[in-house]
Design a protein around this motif. Structure first.
Motif, PDB file in Angstrom:
ATOM      1  N   VAL A 128      -7.591   6.794   4.148  1.00  0.00           N
ATOM      2  CA  VAL A 128      -7.704   8.280   3.928  1.00  0.00           C
ATOM      3  C   VAL A 128      -7.990   7.546   2.307  1.00  0.00           C
ATOM      4  CG1 VAL A 128      -7.015   9.812   2.090  1.00  0.00           C
ATOM      5  CG2 VAL A 128      -6.635   9.679   5.033  1.00  0.00           C
ATOM      6  N   LEU A 129      -7.913   6.748   1.597  1.00  0.00           N
ATOM      7  CA  LEU A 129      -7.862   5.394   0.269  1.00  0.00           C
ATOM      8  C   LEU A 129      -9.078   5.328   0.670  1.00  0.00           C
ATOM      9  CD1 LEU A 129      -7.560   5.108  -2.469  1.00  0.00           C
ATOM     10  CD2 LEU A 129      -6.145   2.714  -1.599  1.00  0.00           C
ATOM     11  N   ALA A 130      -9.293   4.046   1.439  1.00  0.00           N
ATOM     12  CA  ALA A 130     -10.917   3.357   1.856  1.00  0.00           C
ATOM     13  C   ALA A 130     -11.998   4.919   1.666  1.00  0.00           C
ATOM     14  CB  ALA A 130     -10.641   2.985   3.427  1.00  0.00           C
ATOM     15  N   ALA A 131     -11.965   5.419   3.328  1.00  0.00           N
ATOM     16  CA  ALA A 131     -12.522   6.713   2.573  1.00  0.00           C
ATOM     17  C   ALA A 131     -13.268   7.204   1.672  1.00  0.00           C
ATOM     18  CB  ALA A 131     -12.837   7.934   3.928  1.00  0.00           C
ATOM     19  N   ALA A 132     -11.866   6.965   0.731  1.00  0.00           N
ATOM     20  CA  ALA A 132     -12.130   8.145  -0.888  1.00  0.00           C
ATOM     21  C   ALA A 132     -12.887   6.767  -1.808  1.00  0.00           C
ATOM     22  CB  ALA A 132     -10.967   8.873  -1.204  1.00  0.00           C
TER      23      ALA A 132
END
Length: 156
Positions: free
Chosen positions: A40-44
């Protein structure tokens, strides 16, 4: 040299799965959720809020479906050990069908219309499944719970 196993005999019907089974499920879910949070952090960071939300939905869906299926299997195995294999097969097929149907509903609907969001959804689901499977296998192997009890005195 042998490693001492944790002996948890199953005597009669037990209403809840053993503590070792719940620990394995909890730790597998925790590791999967942690990896899901990283996705999720990488996608954000890479693509923004919608892909991050899609990644969160994918990882959460895998954790929820697989945790429920594993707990259900443990419950059945503690009450009716002979039905475990059949229930495992049915549970696996049901999990696969639920995840596939939800994924198709999301990807064909308007929830995550962006192609990047759909890609992150699929990637987080695949990665969460791999992490869950690996964690569950490793933690179950480390639990060292015997499959059967040897007769007293070591006789076969």
């Amino acid at each position: 040299m042998t490693t001492e196993s944790q002996h948890h005999p199953r005597t009669g019907a037990q209403p809840l799965p053993g503590a070792w089974g719940m620990r394995v499920v909890g730790r597998s879910a925790g590791l999967t959720a942690a990896v899901g949070a990283l996705v999720v952090l990488a996608a954000a960071l890479v693509h923004g809020a919608e892909p991050a939300a899609a990644a969160a939905v994918g990882a959460a869906m895998v954790v929820a479906v697989v945790s429920f299926g594993t707990v259900a299997l443990h419950l059945v195995a503690s009450v009716m050990p002979r039905a475990s294999l059949l229930v495992a097969l049915v549970t696996y097929l049901t999990q696969l069908a639920v995840v596939m149907l939800v994924f198709l509903a999301i990807s064909r609907g308007d929830v995550f219309a962006d192609e990047q969001a759909r890609g992150w959804l699929a990637a987080s689901m695949v990665l969460a499944t791999l992490v869950w499977t690996t964690a569950h296998l490793v933690l179950t192997a480390r639990a060292r719970t015997p499959y059967f009890d040897l007769p007293p005195g070591g006789e076969s």
